[in-house]
Design a protein around this motif. Structure first.
Motif, short mmCIF file in Angstrom:
data_model
loop_
_atom_site.label_atom_id
_atom_site.label_comp_id
_atom_site.label_asym_id
_atom_site.label_seq_id
_atom_site.Cartn_x
_atom_site.Cartn_y
_atom_site.Cartn_z
N SER A 150 0.79 -1.23 -0.11
CA SER A 150 -0.05 -0.06 -0.09
C SER A 150 0.70 1.36 0.01
O SER A 150 0.55 2.24 -0.73
N PRO A 151 1.94 1.20 0.80
CA PRO A 151 2.67 2.49 0.79
C PRO A 151 3.40 2.75 -0.55
O PRO A 151 3.72 3.91 -0.85
N ILE A 152 3.94 1.69 -1.29
CA ILE A 152 4.68 2.04 -2.66
C ILE A 152 3.36 2.43 -3.70
O ILE A 152 3.81 3.54 -4.41
N LEU A 153 2.16 1.94 -3.15
CA LEU A 153 1.01 2.73 -4.28
C LEU A 153 0.94 3.85 -3.96
O LEU A 153 0.64 4.74 -4.93
N TRP A 157 15.03 -5.43 -6.28
CA TRP A 157 15.14 -6.22 -5.15
C TRP A 157 16.49 -5.59 -4.47
O TRP A 157 17.34 -5.10 -5.17
N ASN A 158 16.68 -5.96 -3.19
CA ASN A 158 17.89 -5.58 -2.69
C ASN A 158 17.89 -6.50 -1.26
O ASN A 158 17.02 -7.14 -0.71
N SER A 159 19.29 -6.69 -0.76
CA SER A 159 19.22 -7.54 0.48
C SER A 159 19.42 -6.64 1.85
O SER A 159 19.56 -7.32 2.87
N ALA A 160 19.38 -5.38 1.72
CA ALA A 160 19.50 -4.64 2.69
C ALA A 160 18.18 -4.04 3.23
O ALA A 160 18.12 -3.34 4.48
N GLY A 161 17.09 -4.54 2.77
CA GLY A 161 16.04 -3.89 3.03
C GLY A 161 15.39 -3.04 2.14
O GLY A 161 16.27 -2.37 1.31
N LEU A 162 14.05 -2.86 1.97
CA LEU A 162 13.41 -2.13 0.87
C LEU A 162 12.45 -0.97 1.38
O LEU A 162 11.59 -1.66 2.30
N THR A 163 12.42 0.20 1.14
CA THR A 163 11.27 1.06 1.76
C THR A 163 10.48 1.63 0.41
O THR A 163 10.91 1.46 -0.64
N PRO A 164 9.05 1.99 0.76
CA PRO A 164 8.54 2.27 -0.57
C PRO A 164 9.11 3.38 -1.20
O PRO A 164 9.22 3.46 -2.29
N LYS A 165 9.60 4.48 -0.28
CA LYS A 165 10.09 5.65 -0.92
C LYS A 165 11.46 5.43 -1.57
O LYS A 165 11.68 5.80 -2.68
N GLY A 166 12.20 4.39 -1.14
CA GLY A 166 13.51 3.93 -1.76
C GLY A 166 13.08 3.37 -2.93
O GLY A 166 13.88 3.45 -4.03
N ALA A 167 12.26 2.54 -2.90
CA ALA A 167 11.94 1.58 -4.34
C ALA A 167 11.53 2.77 -5.46
O ALA A 167 12.06 2.66 -6.42
N VAL A 168 10.56 3.54 -4.97
CA VAL A 168 10.07 4.40 -6.13
C VAL A 168 11.21 5.40 -6.38
O VAL A 168 11.46 5.78 -7.72
N GLU A 169 12.18 5.83 -5.57
CA GLU A 169 13.15 6.84 -6.09
C GLU A 169 14.12 6.01 -6.71
O GLU A 169 14.69 6.50 -7.80
N ALA A 210 4.97 -7.55 -3.05
CA ALA A 210 6.12 -7.27 -2.35
C ALA A 210 6.47 -8.54 -1.49
O ALA A 210 5.52 -9.15 -0.84
N VAL A 211 7.82 -9.32 -1.80
CA VAL A 211 7.91 -10.32 -0.93
C VAL A 211 9.09 -10.47 -0.28
O VAL A 211 10.06 -9.77 -0.60
N ARG A 212 9.42 -11.22 0.79
CA ARG A 212 10.83 -11.57 1.47
C ARG A 212 11.38 -13.08 1.14
O ARG A 212 10.52 -13.68 1.00
N ALA A 213 12.46 -13.24 0.64
CA ALA A 213 12.89 -14.32 0.24
C ALA A 213 14.07 -14.77 1.24
O ALA A 213 15.14 -13.88 1.06
#
Length: 182
Positions: free
Chosen positions: A45-48, A120-132, A156-159
């Motif tokens: 929802s925050p990414i949307l 994707w990243n291994s350090a964590g993902l934030t909605p703002k970081g993904a969109v930026e 969004a998934v965690r693997a």
């Protein structure tokens, strides 16, 4: 309408956009021993919201949430994580412009278009970081800011323990699936 134009940029980001006619096919979610994939609802929802904020800043209409495109995003991410892949194609090699029709068919539309951005990243993902990150990549920016999009599905998934490109590290993956049917 038919076009096999697919724009791609690979690093930890991928973008694709196509216009085409539907192809009906079946699909199955893969499984792999030792790989755990979990749905990360708190990112979706925050990414949307963030994508719609950016679109409004650029004078574009906000996109409505699409359950069908969200299912496509989640299924694709899960399949990619289990297969250790990061690409627009389904793990069995079916191109984006084919597998997306399993979830979002044209069904009599005069105009039908779809697009996908992945991160994707291994350090964590934030909605703002993904969109930026998407906005700083020209192919992704192009997909995000197309004026004809009407619908958006976020997954969004965690693997954990995913092989291949993820190298066994914990990874966060997100997908934005864009659609328009008129």
């Amino acid at each position: 309408m038919s076009s096999s134009k697919v724009r791609r940029a690979a690093v930890a980001l991928l973008a694709a956009s196509v216009l085409l006619s539907p192809l009906q096919a079946s699909h199955a979610a893969p499984t792999a021993p030792g790989v755990t994939v979990s749905h990360v609802t708190e990112l979706e929802s925050p990414i949307l919201v963030e994508l719609n904020r950016v679109r409004r800043e650029h004078g574009l209409r906000p996109l409505r949430q699409s359950p069908a495109l969200a299912r496509a995003a989640r299924a694709h991410l899960r399949a990619l994580a289990i297969a250790g892949q990061f690409r627009h194609a389904w793990p069995d090699g079916r191109r984006f412009d084919r597998w997306i029709t399993w979830f979002y068919p044209a069904e009599g539309a005069r105009f039908w278009a779809v697009g996908e951005t992945l991160i994707w990243n291994s350090a964590g993902l934030t909605p703002k970081g993904a969109v930026e990150a998407w906005l700083h990549s020209p192919p992704h920016r192009h997909v995000l800011l197309r004026p004809y999009w009407r619908r958006l599905g976020i997954g969004a998934v965690r693997a954990q323990g995913a092989g291949g490109v993820y190298g066994g590290a914990d990874a966060m993956l997100a997908a934005a699936e864009f659609g328009a049917r008129l």
